[in-house]
Design a protein around this motif. Structure first.
Motif, PDB file in Angstrom:
ATOM      1  N   ILE A  54      49.339 -84.994  87.235  1.00  0.00           N
ATOM      2  CA  ILE A  54      47.951 -84.739  86.840  1.00  0.00           C
ATOM      3  C   ILE A  54      47.588 -85.633  85.663  1.00  0.00           C
ATOM      4  O   ILE A  54      46.526 -86.267  85.658  1.00  0.00           O
ATOM      5  N   ALA A  55      48.450 -85.707  84.684  1.00  0.00           N
ATOM      6  CA  ALA A  55      48.177 -86.539  83.505  1.00  0.00           C
ATOM      7  C   ALA A  55      48.090 -88.018  83.880  1.00  0.00           C
ATOM      8  O   ALA A  55      47.166 -88.726  83.460  1.00  0.00           O
ATOM      9  N   MET A  56      49.041 -88.495  84.679  1.00  0.00           N
ATOM     10  CA  MET A  56      49.033 -89.918  85.038  1.00  0.00           C
ATOM     11  C   MET A  56      47.850 -90.283  85.916  1.00  0.00           C
ATOM     12  O   MET A  56      47.228 -91.331  85.717  1.00  0.00           O
ATOM     13  N   LEU A  57      47.525 -89.440  86.876  1.00  0.00           N
ATOM     14  CA  LEU A  57      46.403 -89.746  87.763  1.00  0.00           C
ATOM     15  C   LEU A  57      45.075 -89.668  87.024  1.00  0.00           C
ATOM     16  O   LEU A  57      44.128 -90.391  87.354  1.00  0.00           O
ATOM     17  N   THR A  58      45.006 -88.811  86.005  1.00  0.00           N
ATOM     18  CA  THR A  58      43.826 -88.788  85.141  1.00  0.00           C
ATOM     19  C   THR A  58      43.729 -90.106  84.385  1.00  0.00           C
ATOM     20  O   THR A  58      42.666 -90.734  84.340  1.00  0.00           O
ATOM     21  N   ALA A  59      44.832 -90.543  83.811  1.00  0.00           N
ATOM     22  CA  ALA A  59      44.846 -91.796  83.047  1.00  0.00           C
ATOM     23  C   ALA A  59      44.468 -92.984  83.924  1.00  0.00           C
ATOM     24  O   ALA A  59      43.765 -93.894  83.483  1.00  0.00           O
ATOM     25  N   LEU A  60      44.915 -92.970  85.162  1.00  0.00           N
ATOM     26  CA  LEU A  60      44.631 -94.081  86.076  1.00  0.00           C
ATOM     27  C   LEU A  60      43.277 -93.944  86.770  1.00  0.00           C
ATOM     28  O   LEU A  60      42.868 -94.844  87.502  1.00  0.00           O
ATOM     29  N   ASN A  61      42.606 -92.811  86.539  1.00  0.00           N
ATOM     30  CA  ASN A  61      41.310 -92.530  87.155  1.00  0.00           C
ATOM     31  C   ASN A  61      41.382 -92.668  88.678  1.00  0.00           C
ATOM     32  O   ASN A  61      40.659 -93.462  89.294  1.00  0.00           O
TER      33      ASN A  61
ATOM     34  N   PRO B  29      40.744 -90.270  91.459  1.00  0.00           N
ATOM     35  CA  PRO B  29      40.251 -88.941  91.813  1.00  0.00           C
ATOM     36  C   PRO B  29      40.765 -88.390  93.141  1.00  0.00           C
ATOM     37  O   PRO B  29      41.045 -87.193  93.241  1.00  0.00           O
ATOM     38  N   ALA B  30      40.903 -89.205  94.158  1.00  0.00           N
ATOM     39  CA  ALA B  30      41.363 -88.692  95.451  1.00  0.00           C
ATOM     40  C   ALA B  30      42.793 -88.166  95.346  1.00  0.00           C
ATOM     41  O   ALA B  30      43.099 -87.056  95.803  1.00  0.00           O
ATOM     42  N   GLN B  31      43.668 -88.953  94.735  1.00  0.00           N
ATOM     43  CA  GLN B  31      45.055 -88.520  94.576  1.00  0.00           C
ATOM     44  C   GLN B  31      45.133 -87.341  93.617  1.00  0.00           C
ATOM     45  O   GLN B  31      45.946 -86.436  93.806  1.00  0.00           O
ATOM     46  N   LEU B  32      44.293 -87.343  92.591  1.00  0.00           N
ATOM     47  CA  LEU B  32      44.280 -86.222  91.644  1.00  0.00           C
ATOM     48  C   LEU B  32      43.957 -84.924  92.362  1.00  0.00           C
ATOM     49  O   LEU B  32      44.610 -83.909  92.126  1.00  0.00           O
ATOM     50  N   ALA B  33      42.965 -84.946  93.230  1.00  0.00           N
ATOM     51  CA  ALA B  33      42.598 -83.722  93.955  1.00  0.00           C
ATOM     52  C   ALA B  33      43.786 -83.189  94.747  1.00  0.00           C
ATOM     53  O   ALA B  33      44.082 -81.988  94.710  1.00  0.00           O
ATOM     54  N   HIS B  34      44.497 -84.066  95.443  1.00  0.00           N
ATOM     55  CA  HIS B  34      45.665 -83.630  96.225  1.00  0.00           C
ATOM     56  C   HIS B  34      46.743 -83.057  95.318  1.00  0.00           C
ATOM     57  O   HIS B  34      47.354 -82.024  95.624  1.00  0.00           O
ATOM     58  N   HIS B  35      46.974 -83.705  94.183  1.00  0.00           N
ATOM     59  CA  HIS B  35      48.034 -83.244  93.293  1.00  0.00           C
ATOM     60  C   HIS B  35      47.628 -81.998  92.511  1.00  0.00           C
ATOM     61  O   HIS B  35      48.497 -81.233  92.087  1.00  0.00           O
ATOM     62  N   LEU B  36      46.343 -81.777  92.321  1.00  0.00           N
ATOM     63  CA  LEU B  36      45.900 -80.500  91.743  1.00  0.00           C
ATOM     64  C   LEU B  36      46.197 -79.364  92.709  1.00  0.00           C
ATOM     65  O   LEU B  36      46.647 -78.288  92.289  1.00  0.00           O
ATOM     66  N   GLU B  37      45.953 -79.591  93.981  1.00  0.00           N
ATOM     67  CA  GLU B  37      46.305 -78.582  94.983  1.00  0.00           C
ATOM     68  C   GLU B  37      47.812 -78.324  94.967  1.00  0.00           C
ATOM     69  O   GLU B  37      48.263 -77.175  95.008  1.00  0.00           O
ATOM     70  N   GLY B  38      48.581 -79.392  94.901  1.00  0.00           N
ATOM     71  CA  GLY B  38      50.030 -79.250  94.812  1.00  0.00           C
ATOM     72  C   GLY B  38      50.450 -78.512  93.555  1.00  0.00           C
ATOM     73  O   GLY B  38      51.379 -77.708  93.575  1.00  0.00           O
ATOM     74  N   ALA B  39      49.764 -78.777  92.439  1.00  0.00           N
ATOM     75  CA  ALA B  39      50.096 -78.101  91.184  1.00  0.00           C
ATOM     76  C   ALA B  39      49.867 -76.597  91.296  1.00  0.00           C
ATOM     77  O   ALA B  39      50.673 -75.804  90.781  1.00  0.00           O
ATOM     78  N   LEU B  40      48.797 -76.205  91.958  1.00  0.00           N
ATOM     79  CA  LEU B  40      48.565 -74.765  92.175  1.00  0.00           C
ATOM     80  C   LEU B  40      49.695 -74.177  93.013  1.00  0.00           C
ATOM     81  O   LEU B  40      50.212 -73.100  92.700  1.00  0.00           O
ATOM     82  N   THR B  41      50.094 -74.888  94.045  1.00  0.00           N
ATOM     83  CA  THR B  41      51.218 -74.446  94.878  1.00  0.00           C
ATOM     84  C   THR B  41      52.493 -74.333  94.057  1.00  0.00           C
ATOM     85  O   THR B  41      53.302 -73.435  94.261  1.00  0.00           O
ATOM     86  N   ASN B  42      52.667 -75.251  93.107  1.00  0.00           N
ATOM     87  CA  ASN B  42      53.872 -75.283  92.280  1.00  0.00           C
ATOM     88  C   ASN B  42      53.818 -74.343  91.085  1.00  0.00           C
ATOM     89  O   ASN B  42      54.704 -74.368  90.239  1.00  0.00           O
ATOM     90  N   GLY B  43      52.778 -73.525  90.993  1.00  0.00           N
ATOM     91  CA  GLY B  43      52.743 -72.502  89.956  1.00  0.00           C
ATOM     92  C   GLY B  43      51.946 -72.825  88.714  1.00  0.00           C
ATOM     93  O   GLY B  43      51.957 -72.044  87.751  1.00  0.00           O
TER      94      GLY B  43
END
Length: 125
Positions: A62-69, A71-85
């Motif tokens: 989440i931090a790296m994808l924010t830094a790299l701007n 958004p598409a990958q960030l959305a997927h990894h936010l979903e993954g982050a919710l899955t990961n707790g």
């Protein structure tokens, strides 16, 4: 199980079977090389390692994808982050921390993407 199938399983666990099916539908002779790389290296080797847990990997992404701007990958990894707790409060703190080090425009966009994902998952109050 080989690294490619391990990677596909991890992607299913993180982002859901629909995500993997969507990638498969878009697969062609041109993008197959990058899809294989993602499945085998990113998920099949790195995400499969035991040195840090998946929640920590999600926080870092989440931090790296924010830094790299990205958004598409960030959305997927936010979903993954919710899955990961990751909690909504933790995601908010990650993005606020990113604002300090990555800049307000990048973090503002990340907050917007996070709101969409959290709303889609009925996690916004």
């Amino acid at each position: 199980m080989d690294t490619k199938e391990t990677g596909r399983q991890i992607m299913r666990e993180l982002m859901g079977a629909d995500y993997v099916a969507g990638k498969d539908k878009k697969r062609n002779s041109f993008n197959a090389a990058i899809q294989d790389y993602s499945e085998e290296v990113c998920f099949g080797r790195v995400w499969a390692r035991t040195g840090i847990d998946r929640k920590v990997r999600s926080i870092i992404n989440i931090a790296m994808l924010t830094a790299l701007n990205r958004p598409a990958q960030l959305a997927h990894h936010l979903e993954g982050a919710l899955t990961n707790g990751c909690t909504v409060d933790e995601i908010q703190e990650i993005l606020l921390q990113a604002a300090v080090y990555c800049g307000l425009p990048a973090a503002g966009e990340a907050f917007r993407i996070a709101e969409e994902v959290l709303r889609d998952h009925n996690r916004l109050g």
